[in-house]
Design a protein around this motif. Structure first.
Motif, PDB file in Angstrom:
ATOM      1  N   ALA A  23     -15.023  28.696  13.477  1.00 54.12           N
ATOM      2  CA  ALA A  23     -15.854  30.356  13.736  1.00 54.12           C
ATOM      3  C   ALA A  23     -14.674  30.989  15.033  1.00 54.12           C
ATOM      4  O   ALA A  23     -14.446  31.856  14.524  1.00 54.12           O
ATOM      5  N   VAL A  24     -13.251  30.036  15.325  1.00 54.59           N
ATOM      6  CA  VAL A  24     -12.538  31.168  15.599  1.00 54.59           C
ATOM      7  C   VAL A  24     -12.068  31.642  15.208  1.00 54.59           C
ATOM      8  O   VAL A  24     -11.273  32.273  15.126  1.00 54.59           O
ATOM      9  N   LEU A  76     -18.665  31.495   8.809  1.00 57.23           N
ATOM     10  CA  LEU A  76     -19.810  31.341   9.366  1.00 57.23           C
ATOM     11  C   LEU A  76     -20.617  32.549  10.017  1.00 57.23           C
ATOM     12  O   LEU A  76     -22.453  32.048  10.457  1.00 57.23           O
ATOM     13  N   ALA A  77     -20.432  33.566   9.775  1.00 61.39           N
ATOM     14  CA  ALA A  77     -21.209  34.410   9.668  1.00 61.39           C
ATOM     15  C   ALA A  77     -22.599  34.744   8.742  1.00 61.39           C
ATOM     16  O   ALA A  77     -22.304  34.047   8.371  1.00 61.39           O
ATOM     17  N   ARG A  89     -28.911  39.038   4.650  1.00 62.02           N
ATOM     18  CA  ARG A  89     -30.379  38.936   4.242  1.00 62.02           C
ATOM     19  C   ARG A  89     -31.247  37.980   5.636  1.00 62.02           C
ATOM     20  O   ARG A  89     -32.423  38.327   6.069  1.00 62.02           O
ATOM     21  N   ALA A  90     -30.236  37.711   6.844  1.00 64.75           N
ATOM     22  CA  ALA A  90     -30.670  37.774   7.907  1.00 64.75           C
ATOM     23  C   ALA A  90     -30.851  38.923   8.464  1.00 64.75           C
ATOM     24  O   ALA A  90     -31.737  38.758  10.172  1.00 64.75           O
ATOM     25  N   LEU A  91     -30.187  40.103   8.234  1.00 62.58           N
ATOM     26  CA  LEU A  91     -30.284  41.032   9.195  1.00 62.58           C
ATOM     27  C   LEU A  91     -31.431  41.618  10.124  1.00 62.58           C
ATOM     28  O   LEU A  91     -31.639  41.664  10.878  1.00 62.58           O
TER      29      LEU A  91
END
Length: 115
Positions: A66-67, A73-74, A78-80
């Protein structure tokens, strides 16, 4: 802001390393939850140690990913719509807690009513 996580990590480390501290915590929890009716003892097992090490390694790997590569990992596009429902305000947390509690209550209602 980091005091509470640091204290929790120190307590978890002390419960695992310091002799007798884990037993004292288990005894206190047993007294608090079952009025001392259940005798608990804390001991290390190979599967428990293995799962602890595996989960730690996985957490470190995911944090490093993630760093190092935030886009990897975004959330997908469709999850917006779901992300728009949670803005981060305290009212959103309270509302979603209420929704989750209500859903769990509705799911448990048939079992409660049947006896």
């Amino acid at each position: 802001m980091t005091v509470v996580p640091a204290l929790l990590l120190a307590g978890a480390l002390a419960a695992g390393i310091a002799p007798g501290f884990g037993d004292a915590v288990a005894h206190a929890m047993s007294e608090a939850t079952t009025a001392g009716l259940v005798d608990t003892s804390v001991h290390w097992t190979p599967p428990g140690v293995g799962l602890g090490l595996l989960s730690t390694a996985l957490a470190v790997a995911l944090a490093a990913a993630a760093v190092a590569r935030p886009g990897l990992l975004a959330a997908p596009g469709r999850a917006l719509p779901l992300r728009r429902l949670q803005s981060g305000h305290i009212g959103d947390y309270v509302a979603w807690l209420l929704v989750g509690t209500t859903v769990l209550g509705v799911l448990a209602l048939p079992a409660v009513l049947s006896g």
